[in-house]
Design a protein around this motif. Sequence first.
Motif, mmCIF file in Angstrom:
data_model
loop_
_atom_site.group_PDB
_atom_site.id
_atom_site.type_symbol
_atom_site.label_atom_id
_atom_site.label_comp_id
_atom_site.label_asym_id
_atom_site.label_seq_id
_atom_site.Cartn_x
_atom_site.Cartn_y
_atom_site.Cartn_z
ATOM 1 N N LEU A 150 0.835 -1.214 0.000
ATOM 2 C CA LEU A 150 0.000 0.000 0.000
ATOM 3 C C LEU A 150 0.864 1.256 0.000
ATOM 4 C CD1 LEU A 150 -3.113 -0.504 2.293
ATOM 5 C CD2 LEU A 150 -2.946 -0.590 -0.184
ATOM 6 N N VAL A 151 1.915 1.241 0.783
ATOM 7 C CA VAL A 151 2.810 2.392 0.837
ATOM 8 C C VAL A 151 3.448 2.627 -0.535
ATOM 9 C CG1 VAL A 151 5.020 3.192 1.760
ATOM 10 C CG2 VAL A 151 3.288 2.240 3.289
ATOM 11 N N LEU A 152 3.925 1.566 -1.140
ATOM 12 C CA LEU A 152 4.569 1.723 -2.438
ATOM 13 C C LEU A 152 3.571 2.132 -3.522
ATOM 14 C CD1 LEU A 152 7.104 -1.237 -2.375
ATOM 15 C CD2 LEU A 152 7.566 1.198 -2.052
ATOM 16 N N ARG A 153 2.345 1.625 -3.437
ATOM 17 C CA ARG A 153 1.337 1.953 -4.457
ATOM 18 C C ARG A 153 0.771 3.354 -4.273
ATOM 19 N NH1 ARG A 153 -0.440 3.541 -8.226
ATOM 20 N NH2 ARG A 153 -2.358 2.995 -9.273
ATOM 21 N N PHE A 154 0.288 3.657 -3.079
ATOM 22 C CA PHE A 154 -0.435 4.906 -2.883
ATOM 23 C C PHE A 154 0.401 6.001 -2.227
ATOM 24 C CE2 PHE A 154 -3.638 1.501 -2.941
ATOM 25 C CZ PHE A 154 -4.307 1.888 -4.094
ATOM 26 N N GLY A 155 1.413 5.617 -1.465
ATOM 27 C CA GLY A 155 2.279 6.610 -0.843
ATOM 28 C C GLY A 155 3.379 7.085 -1.771
#
Length: 185
Positions: free
Chosen positions: A140-145
């Motif tokens: 999630l961090v890599l995708r949206f952050g």
Amino acid sequence: MLTVAPDGPAVIGRRSDAHLVRAARAGSREAGAALFERYWLDAWRAAYAITGRRALADDIAQDAFERAFASIGRFDERRPFGAWLHRIVVNRALDLLRTERRIVGEVDVELADETSVSHEGDRELLTAVASLPLQRRVVLVLRFGVGLMPQQIADVLDVPVGTINSRIARALAQLRDELEVEDAV
């Protein structure tokens, strides 16, 4: 009259990552500084989102850059520098969390102060993301952050893109369930 040298800061900042990597290999401090400036914030944000601690994020991002510049001679210019650096960041964050034996159990989240988290909903979301299992939190961090696409995340983590899509879907479903339960209470 002010003139800028052909390889002055304004020109270096517009160069491609591949060009900057070649120049950094040749010893250009300006090229290294341009890569650092271009990727520091994303690297730090990824480290912070994975670990939940500012001081640890500082250390991880700094260490990732040191490792990247130390091994820049082995960097494959056909691949994006940002994805390579993020892989180093993620690996360092995971290594440090494993060392601290923090993979099992709760992650201590040092939530941002009131000035940087403006709404209670933002704080709730950050807390919910921090409570996700590490593998789901990382994607999630890599995708949206950080804004990486699933294929890029797969390259960073060295896992199949289908696994990445599955982890993202499961993480979003878990967040949805958790936040809906909290809203209902």
